[in-house]
Design an enzyme around this catalytic site. Structure first.
Site, PDB file in Angstrom:
ATOM      1  N   GLU A 149       0.473  -1.142   0.633  1.00 48.08           N
ATOM      2  CA  GLU A 149       0.122  -0.148  -0.228  1.00 48.08           C
ATOM      3  C   GLU A 149       1.152   0.826  -0.317  1.00 48.08           C
ATOM      4  OE1 GLU A 149      -2.542  -0.873   3.479  1.00 48.08           O
ATOM      5  OE2 GLU A 149      -3.076  -2.746   2.053  1.00 48.08           O
ATOM      6  N   GLU A 196       3.562 -11.000   0.205  1.00 48.35           N
ATOM      7  CA  GLU A 196       2.179 -10.455   0.196  1.00 48.35           C
ATOM      8  C   GLU A 196       1.960 -10.226  -1.258  1.00 48.35           C
ATOM      9  OE1 GLU A 196       0.898  -8.540   3.957  1.00 48.35           O
ATOM     10  OE2 GLU A 196       1.877  -6.934   3.288  1.00 48.35           O
ATOM     11  N   SER A 216      -4.932 -11.852   3.334  1.00 47.31           N
ATOM     12  CA  SER A 216      -6.495 -12.314   3.814  1.00 47.31           C
ATOM     13  C   SER A 216      -5.895 -13.761   5.176  1.00 47.31           C
ATOM     14  CB  SER A 216      -6.758 -13.059   2.142  1.00 47.31           C
ATOM     15  OG  SER A 216      -7.477 -11.911   1.950  1.00 47.31           O
TER      16      SER A 216
HETATM   17  P1  13P Z   1      -5.525  -8.766   5.013  1.00 47.06           P
HETATM   18  O1  13P Z   1      -5.244  -9.664   5.463  1.00 47.06           O
HETATM   19  O2  13P Z   1      -6.391  -8.047   5.592  1.00 47.06           O
HETATM   20  O3  13P Z   1      -5.326  -9.360   3.637  1.00 47.06           O
HETATM   21  O4  13P Z   1      -3.819  -7.237   4.864  1.00 47.06           O
HETATM   22  C1  13P Z   1      -2.662  -8.538   4.384  1.00 47.06           C
HETATM   23  C2  13P Z   1      -1.766  -7.315   4.517  1.00 47.06           C
HETATM   24  O5  13P Z   1      -1.624  -6.221   4.186  1.00 47.06           O
HETATM   25  C3  13P Z   1      -0.858  -6.880   6.226  1.00 47.06           C
HETATM   26  O6  13P Z   1       0.248  -6.064   5.917  1.00 47.06           O
END
Ligand code: 13P
Length: 256
Positions: A98, A168, A214
């Site tokens: 992000e 990730e 997730s």
């Molecule tokens: P989620 O577990 O909500 O998919 O997010 C993963 C994440 O980006 C952790 O840094």
């Protein structure tokens, strides 16, 4: 030597100071204190003091979700590594997808931030991962390897011992769509092979690689049972004390 499992919660833009204190208090009551695995939470900057207060005496580290590469100066709104240390943080996330996609962090920024974290005495979690488009094109291993190479370039092998990697896949973040245990294991093994090819053997053996995307109580055990998955970086499910505690519990039952 077996790698200690490491479960971390990335709270992202959730939980102001009051709510963070409440969540952290619930975690302090629910999470084990036996130190069998490493546990950390990453609240928003402004909620770090409240989380630290509530977690006093608990076996849970608190960290920042990002840091700026400079220690101080005319950089309005930035937060530096030394400031995070001064606030009581032990860890910091670097290069979360992000940050890369929404805030424009480049590979060069990620590399500078990683160094700044190490210089400040913080233990970074370096996040990497491919988009769905890149996976569909069969370029996922190459993309992730390039992200790791760019971030670690020029670091000495002994500097790497403080770093945790987090794989990730962007398409699995917040989508409810997890990488299958086989997909995740294959990427983790490829990352470890990449480390083995570039650094002395102990780096590949000792570096922990978390999976993120997730992760939930229902899928944690099968992911964590994979030999090269050394923990999880949990987003959504880390906002619920009970769900996070169940993921920690799943990690505690994995024998290494
Ligand atoms: P989620 O577990 O909500 O998919 O997010 C993963 C994440 O980006 C952790 O840094």
């Amino acid at each position: 030597m077996a790698r200690r499992l490491f479960i971390a919660g990335n709270w992202k833009l959730h939980k102001g100071p009051e709510e963070a204190g409440a969540l952290a208090s619930q975690l302090a009551a629910k999470l084990p204190t036996d130190g069998a695995i490493d546990i950390a939470v990453f609240p928003p900057f402004i909620s770090i003091p409240a989380a630290l207060r509530a977690l006093q005496g608990a076996a849970v580290d608190v960290g920042g979700q990002d840091l700026f590469a400079q220690s101080e100066g005319a950089f309005t709104s930035a937060v530096s590594g030394p400031m995070l240390r001064q606030a009581g943080c032990a860890r910091v996330l670097v290069g979360h997808s992000e940050r890369r996609s929404l805030f424009g962090d480049t590979d060069a920024d990620v590399s500078a931030k990683l160094r700044a974290a190490l210089d400040a005495g913080l233990l970074p979690i370096l996040c990497v991962g491919e988009t769905l488009e890149q996976r569909d094109a069969g370029a996922h291993v190459e993309v992730v390897q390039a992200q790791i190479d760019a971030a670690l370039a020029g670091l000495a092998p002994d500097q790497l011992s403080g770093i945790t990697l987090a794989y990730e896949p962007v398409w699995a973040i917040g989508t409810g769509r997890t990488a299958s245990p086989d997909q995740a294991q294959a990427m983790h093994a490829a990352i470890r092979a990449g480390l083995a090819a570039r650094f002395p053997a102990f780096v590949a053996q000792e570096t922990r690689i978390q999976y993120g995307g997730s992760v939930k109580p229902a899928n944690a055990a099968e992911l964590l049972a994979q030999p090269d998955i050394d923990g999880a970086l949990v987003g959504g499910a880390s906002l619920d004390a009970d769900a996070f505690a169940r993921i920690v519990e799943a990690a505690e039952t994995v024998s290494r």
